[in-house]
Design a protein around this motif. Structure first.
Motif, short mmCIF file in Angstrom:
data_model
loop_
_atom_site.label_atom_id
_atom_site.label_comp_id
_atom_site.label_asym_id
_atom_site.label_seq_id
_atom_site.Cartn_x
_atom_site.Cartn_y
_atom_site.Cartn_z
N LYS A 177 66.34 30.65 98.51
CA LYS A 177 67.19 31.70 99.09
C LYS A 177 66.42 33.02 99.18
O LYS A 177 66.54 33.77 100.17
CB LYS A 177 68.44 31.89 98.25
N ILE A 178 65.62 33.33 98.15
CA ILE A 178 64.81 34.55 98.19
C ILE A 178 63.83 34.52 99.36
O ILE A 178 63.66 35.51 100.09
CB ILE A 178 64.07 34.74 96.85
N LEU A 179 63.18 33.37 99.56
CA LEU A 179 62.24 33.24 100.68
C LEU A 179 62.95 33.37 102.02
O LEU A 179 62.43 34.02 102.95
CB LEU A 179 61.50 31.91 100.58
N ASP A 180 64.13 32.78 102.17
CA ASP A 180 64.88 32.89 103.42
C ASP A 180 65.31 34.33 103.69
O ASP A 180 65.28 34.80 104.84
CB ASP A 180 66.10 31.96 103.38
N ASP A 181 65.74 35.04 102.64
CA ASP A 181 66.14 36.43 102.82
C ASP A 181 64.96 37.29 103.26
O ASP A 181 65.09 38.14 104.16
CB ASP A 181 66.73 36.98 101.51
N TYR B 85 61.79 39.84 107.58
CA TYR B 85 60.49 39.86 108.28
C TYR B 85 60.68 39.72 109.79
O TYR B 85 60.02 40.41 110.58
CB TYR B 85 59.63 38.74 107.71
N TYR B 86 61.57 38.82 110.22
CA TYR B 86 61.84 38.63 111.64
C TYR B 86 62.49 39.87 112.25
O TYR B 86 62.23 40.22 113.41
CB TYR B 86 62.73 37.41 111.84
N GLY C 209 60.10 41.00 114.95
CA GLY C 209 60.50 40.22 116.11
C GLY C 209 60.66 38.74 115.78
O GLY C 209 60.05 38.24 114.83
N PRO C 210 61.45 38.02 116.55
CA PRO C 210 61.71 36.60 116.26
C PRO C 210 60.51 35.70 116.46
O PRO C 210 60.48 34.58 115.94
CB PRO C 210 62.85 36.25 117.22
N ASP C 211 59.50 36.18 117.21
CA ASP C 211 58.32 35.35 117.48
C ASP C 211 57.14 35.69 116.56
O ASP C 211 56.01 35.27 116.81
CB ASP C 211 57.88 35.52 118.94
N ALA C 212 57.40 36.46 115.51
CA ALA C 212 56.31 36.84 114.61
C ALA C 212 55.75 35.61 113.90
O ALA C 212 56.51 34.73 113.47
CB ALA C 212 56.82 37.85 113.59
N GLY D 277 50.18 45.10 115.39
CA GLY D 277 49.31 44.68 114.31
C GLY D 277 49.50 45.53 113.07
O GLY D 277 49.51 45.03 111.95
N LYS D 278 49.70 46.82 113.25
CA LYS D 278 49.92 47.69 112.10
C LYS D 278 51.26 47.40 111.45
O LYS D 278 51.39 47.42 110.24
CB LYS D 278 49.86 49.14 112.53
N ALA D 279 52.27 47.10 112.30
CA ALA D 279 53.59 46.85 111.74
C ALA D 279 53.66 45.52 111.01
O ALA D 279 54.45 45.32 110.12
CB ALA D 279 54.63 46.89 112.85
N LYS D 280 52.82 44.58 111.45
CA LYS D 280 52.88 43.24 110.86
C LYS D 280 51.99 43.12 109.62
O LYS D 280 51.76 42.03 109.15
CB LYS D 280 52.45 42.20 111.89
N GLY D 281 51.48 44.19 109.13
CA GLY D 281 50.71 44.10 107.89
C GLY D 281 49.23 44.14 108.11
O GLY D 281 48.46 43.67 107.29
#
Length: 621
Positions: A76-80, A85-86, A90-93, A141-145
């Motif tokens: 559940k922690i990983l899903d949250d 993260y999405y 974005g949904p395609d990340a 790229g900056k937003a995604k880490g």
């Protein structure tokens, strides 16, 4: 059948984990739990181990439930986190690869800028979108880490923070050892930490010391030797320097705030300047100034009828601070005689109770407890008044004086010589950390005439204990004289220590050698002394080797110590025998080793015996 052609070339390196994002999140959860001293850190560690072994990509946390050590809570922690993260990216990340080849730990695999590495992997072209497309990808790229993640830094006032700062400041002291022992490190690091290094919080079994394991796993602290020695690694030194510089900046900012913009001290209400008036011309305060300062410290109106003795208040504060630092001030402790419970129970209980009754008649304050070595000793026990608001009394500090007594009746002495306990007890008394051992021998008239060993043998053993081993031997006739001697010793120690300030020391820092001073005010705590004297505790290879050597007839503790100084383990001794060219050289290998105060040689006979014990393949003749 034709054999399959052999493929030449390099094998393609497989990625360490096809789920680096989940790996990174679990690592962060484990580190946060370890920093707080929570037990869940071990749950996350087991889940991490399972995830690293799984070779297939996972689309969400629910799919990870098939792995070992993954329950509903972790999934559940990983899903949250995945949902968050999405929303941010974005949904395609991508979730099966991190931007700019970031590893699971959040660090880039190369030294190049993360945003540049991300641009190189995308390779945008002018025809597919022009400069606007390129700018958008840079921002993504900056937003995604894409930015390099900050390395591990412990929280301020945490256990790891205090340990790193203490070790760093220790390295800045000229002539430092380069390492610190556990007790020494805990004592000096405690003022820098909000939690206790020795006492866990209510409902938890973890202390601030639990974070040291995280520092060792992070390669910030190095642990070596036994007893353990702690030192900073190169990475730990860099992190500690960063913490120290941050601490200095905070202190300087705090000083600026306290002094104000103009550099003058800021006036605080209800503040007393105790140094005011020291530099006056007459050397005395004005009556008005003295009354004004005392008025500020006066109690509320409801307490004006009661007399306030400021001297007693200051003394109480001083005593409390001294006890917290392991110091017992004069008049704040009592000298108590401690009796091993074996001396009052078992065997002839009637005679053993005679000792207790006699001590009670003499007015001796004593306490019966389990002593892992010796039969009697004395402790300086802190005087603590009971707190009416607490159910249990507050913990009391106890420091062990340097005097310890081993009581022997002639029949007990005879039995201990026969079964080998006599030498072992003397050896343990020498190593217990107390430097005034006393042998109290009860002769009981002519009782020795009916024992298994001749009386001359017993008298020789007593003389050797005094002359060779350096123990003080006190001969008495019966239990009544033993009680009288313990009473006199208790009163003597009470008078000896009545005006002395006692300091708590660590046994690891003092060593086992004798001290020159006739009386020492640097003493061990009773808990550390009794724990270090456990008979069946885990032993090092060196200690086991010493016990083996002392089983040889004629090989005393001094001779065993001399051999151990040259050869620490059995393996090192056997290797030395292998390097010898002849049988005669092997037999005489240990003969020239010096032992004892007179620096005598072990001799060829004892050297030959040790060689036969460790190098004979068949049974010894």
């Amino acid at each position: 059948m034709p054999s399959e052609p052999v493929r030449l070339g390099r094998k393609r390196a497989l990625p360490p984990c096809p789920n680096p994002l989940f790996l990174q999140w679990l690592t962060e959860l484990r580190d946060q739990a370890a920093e707080k001293g929570l037990k869940t850190q071990y749950v996350y560690q087991k889940a991490l181990s399972s995830l690293k072994k799984y070779p297939l990509p996972l689309r969400n946390g629910k799919e990870a439930k098939i792995l070992q050590n993954f329950g509903d809570g972790i999934c559940k922690i990983l899903d949250d986190r995945l949902e968050k993260y999405y929303k941010e990216n974005g949904p395609d990340a991508p979730i099966h690869s991190l931007p700019s080849e970031v590893k699971a730990s959040g660090q880039c695999s190369s030294n190049q800028d993360p945003s540049k590495a991300f641009l190189n992997t995308q390779e945008p072209s002018a025809t597919s979108g022009g400069p606007h497309k390129r700018t958008k990808k840079v921002d993504a790229g900056k937003a995604k880490g894409g930015r390099k993640k900050r390395g591990y830094v412990p929280q301020k006032r945490s256990g790891g923070y205090a340990v790193l700062l203490t070790l760093y400041r220790h390295t800045q002291v000229p002539g430092n050892k380069g390492f610190m022992f556990k007790n020494e490190l805990q004592t000096e690091a405690q003022p820098l930490c909000d939690k206790s290094f020795t006492v866990p919080d209510l409902g938890s079994k973890y202390t601030a010391w639990s974070s040291v394991s995280t520092l060792i796993q992070r390669d910030l602290v190095l642990k070596t030797h036994n007893p353990a020695r702690y030192a900073l690694t190169e990475l730990g030194l860099a992190v500690a320097e960063q913490l120290e510089s941050g601490d200095r900046e905070e202190r300087s900012e705090q000083d600026v705030e306290d002094t104000g913009e103009a550099g003058e001290p800021v006036a605080c209400p209800d503040t007393v300047d105790l140094t005011q008036g020291d530099d006056d011309d007459g050397g005395h305060d004005d009556e008005d100034e003295r009354e004004g300062r005392l008025a500020k410290r006066a109690p509320p109106a409801a307490c004006l009828d009661d007399e306030v003795d400021l001297t007693e208040e200051c003394l109480a504060v001083e005593q409390g601070e001294a006890a917290a630092n392991g110091i017992l001030l004069p008049g704040c402790y009592d000298i108590i005689l401690c009796i091993d419970f074996i001396e009052t129970t078992g065997g002839n209980t009637v005679k053993k109770q005679d000792l207790v009754k006699e001590l009670q008649k003499n007015g001796v304050t004593f306490d019966i407890r389990k002593l892992n070595v010796g039969d009697f000793l004395w402790v300086a026990r802190e005087r603590v008044a009971p707190d009416q608001e607490q159910l249990r009394p507050p913990p009391v500090k106890e420091l062990v004086l340097d005097y310890i007594v081993e009581r022997k009746r002639m029949d007990d002495l005879c039995g201990s010589i026969i079964d080998g306990r006599f030498r072992e007890q003397k050896f343990r008394l020498k190593r217990c950390g107390l430097f005034k051992p006393i042998y109290l021998v009860e002769e009981h008239g002519s009782a020795a005439a009916h024992l298994s060993l001749p009386e001359s043998t017993l008298q020789q053993a007593i003389a050797n204990t005094q002359v060779v081993d350096g123990f003080f031997v006190k001969r008495v006739q019966d239990v009544m004289e033993s009680a009288a001697y313990l009473t006199i010793m208790t009163r003597y120690l009470q008078k000896l220590y009545q005006n002395r300030t006692l300091y708590c020391r660590s046994r690891e820092l003092e060593g086992d050698g004798p001290r020159d001073a006739s009386i020492s005010c640097s003493l061990m705590s009773f808990a550390e002394f009794n724990h270090g004297a456990v008979k069946n505790k885990c032993q090092t290879v060196r200690e086991v080797f010493a016990r083996q050597l002392m089983q040889i007839s004629g090989l005393s503790g001094d001779k065993a110590a001399a051999i151990l100084n040259r050869y620490n383990t059995v393996n090192s001794l056997v290797q030395a025998y292998d390097r010898c060219s002849s049988e005669t050289e092997k037999e005489k290998l240990l003969s020239s080793i010096k032992y004892g105060k007179l620096k005598r040689n072990l001799g060829p006979a004892l050297s030959r015996t040790v060689y036969q014990l460790y190098c004979s393949k068949g049974p010894l003749s």
